[in-house]
Scaffold this motif. Structure first.
Motif, PDB file in Angstrom:
ATOM      1  N   ARG A  81     -10.173   2.680  -2.844  1.00  0.00           N
ATOM      2  CA  ARG A  81      -9.631   3.584  -3.840  1.00  0.00           C
ATOM      3  C   ARG A  81     -10.408   3.233  -5.255  1.00  0.00           C
ATOM      4  O   ARG A  81     -10.840   4.254  -5.803  1.00  0.00           O
ATOM      5  CB  ARG A  81      -8.144   3.144  -4.387  1.00  0.00           C
ATOM      6  N   ALA A 113      -7.780  -1.269   1.416  1.00  0.00           N
ATOM      7  CA  ALA A 113      -7.098   0.100   0.823  1.00  0.00           C
ATOM      8  C   ALA A 113      -7.410   0.147  -0.600  1.00  0.00           C
ATOM      9  O   ALA A 113      -7.950   0.900  -1.125  1.00  0.00           O
ATOM     10  CB  ALA A 113      -5.739   0.261   1.146  1.00  0.00           C
ATOM     11  N   GLU A 159      -3.886   4.626   4.114  1.00  0.00           N
ATOM     12  CA  GLU A 159      -2.871   4.663   3.282  1.00  0.00           C
ATOM     13  C   GLU A 159      -2.821   3.838   1.935  1.00  0.00           C
ATOM     14  O   GLU A 159      -3.299   2.696   1.918  1.00  0.00           O
ATOM     15  CB  GLU A 159      -1.563   3.948   4.094  1.00  0.00           C
ATOM     16  N   PRO A 160      -2.749   4.444   0.995  1.00  0.00           N
ATOM     17  CA  PRO A 160      -2.908   3.722  -0.482  1.00  0.00           C
ATOM     18  C   PRO A 160      -1.988   2.615  -0.799  1.00  0.00           C
ATOM     19  O   PRO A 160      -0.843   2.652  -1.484  1.00  0.00           O
ATOM     20  CB  PRO A 160      -2.566   4.966  -1.421  1.00  0.00           C
ATOM     21  N   GLU A 172      -9.300   7.650   5.992  1.00  0.00           N
ATOM     22  CA  GLU A 172      -8.801   7.324   4.822  1.00  0.00           C
ATOM     23  C   GLU A 172      -7.635   6.565   4.862  1.00  0.00           C
ATOM     24  O   GLU A 172      -6.531   6.949   5.850  1.00  0.00           O
ATOM     25  CB  GLU A 172      -8.193   8.705   4.054  1.00  0.00           C
TER      26      GLU A 172
END
Length: 229
Positions: free
Chosen positions: A209, A205, A198-199, A196
């Motif tokens: 999402r 990224a 980092e947003p 995953e």
């Protein structure tokens, strides 16, 4: 190479200066591979190893293929996975060096840098399947040893996520993907962990999402299959 960090209390990415461990490799020990002989598989089995810069592997979609804008040929199937067999920090000849080891799932460099292989999965809009990048992530020594200890333990699915730095250059993306912050989520025995990001507003990224279209999958396939053309 930046020192890895331990995961935060809530499985968070952590901020600069928080949860910082000492640089890996303080203890003297040789490379440690996971116990047992079983290898982890991607979500869709049958993937093959690829050169260090990500190239096509055997996972494909169920569509009718695409006409390549680079070579003009029709490809019968659309690749749904590209993978790298080694972290960007691995160099030719390291397999003969002391305290260096590379397997299909783990890597140790000079007994002080530790990596695991995982999948960055991108949802494909309007499709049940996902597009995935097979990547390497550097972990702290503590988390690497913990992951190794739990490698064949069914309880590993309950492990908290491990913080790590992305260690694969995915060249279709700018800026560089090296050292993006990640969390590594362990899955069932026999499956590679998911990674995953980092947003942030980094294009990779964002795609993780929000998902990508099948047309974007074909664009990525063209970029990788004809890299350097």
């Amino acid at each position: 190479m930046q020192p890895s960090r331990a995961p935060g209390e809530g499985g968070e990415f952590g901020k600069d200066g928080e949860n910082v461990e000492r640089p890996v490799g303080r203890r003297e020990h040789g490379p440690r591979s996971h116990p047992g002989t079983g290898r982890c598989q991607d979500r869709q089995p049958g993937r093959t190893a690829c050169p260090t810069r990500a190239v096509a592997s055997a996972g494909t979609s169920t569509d009718t293929g695409f006409s390549c804008a680079c070579c003009g040929e029709h490809h019968a199937e659309t690749p749904m996975n590209f993978s790298s067999p080694a972290p960007v920090h691995w160099e030719p000849g390291m397999e003969r060096a002391k305290k260096c080891e590379l397997t299909s799932d783990q890597c140790v460099i000079r007994g002080e840098a530790f990596f695991v292989r995982g999948l960055i999965e991108l949802p494909v809009l309007g499709h049940d399947e996902v597009f995935s990048w097979g990547v390497w992530v550097s972990l702290s020594e503590r988390n690497f040893l913990r992951a190794s200890e739990m490698w064949e333990n069914p309880a590993r699915e309950s492990e908290p996520a491990y913080f790590g730095w992305l260690s694969t250059e995915l060249f279709p993306y700018e800026p560089t993907t090296i050292n993006l912050k990640t969390m590594v989520h362990t899955r069932a025995v026999g499956l590679r962990p998911t990674v995953e990001l980092e947003p942030t507003d980094h294009p990779l990224a964002v795609e993780q999402r929000t998902g990508i279209t099948m047309e974007r999958v074909r664009q990525l396939a063209e970029a990788v299959l004809h890299a350097g053309a």
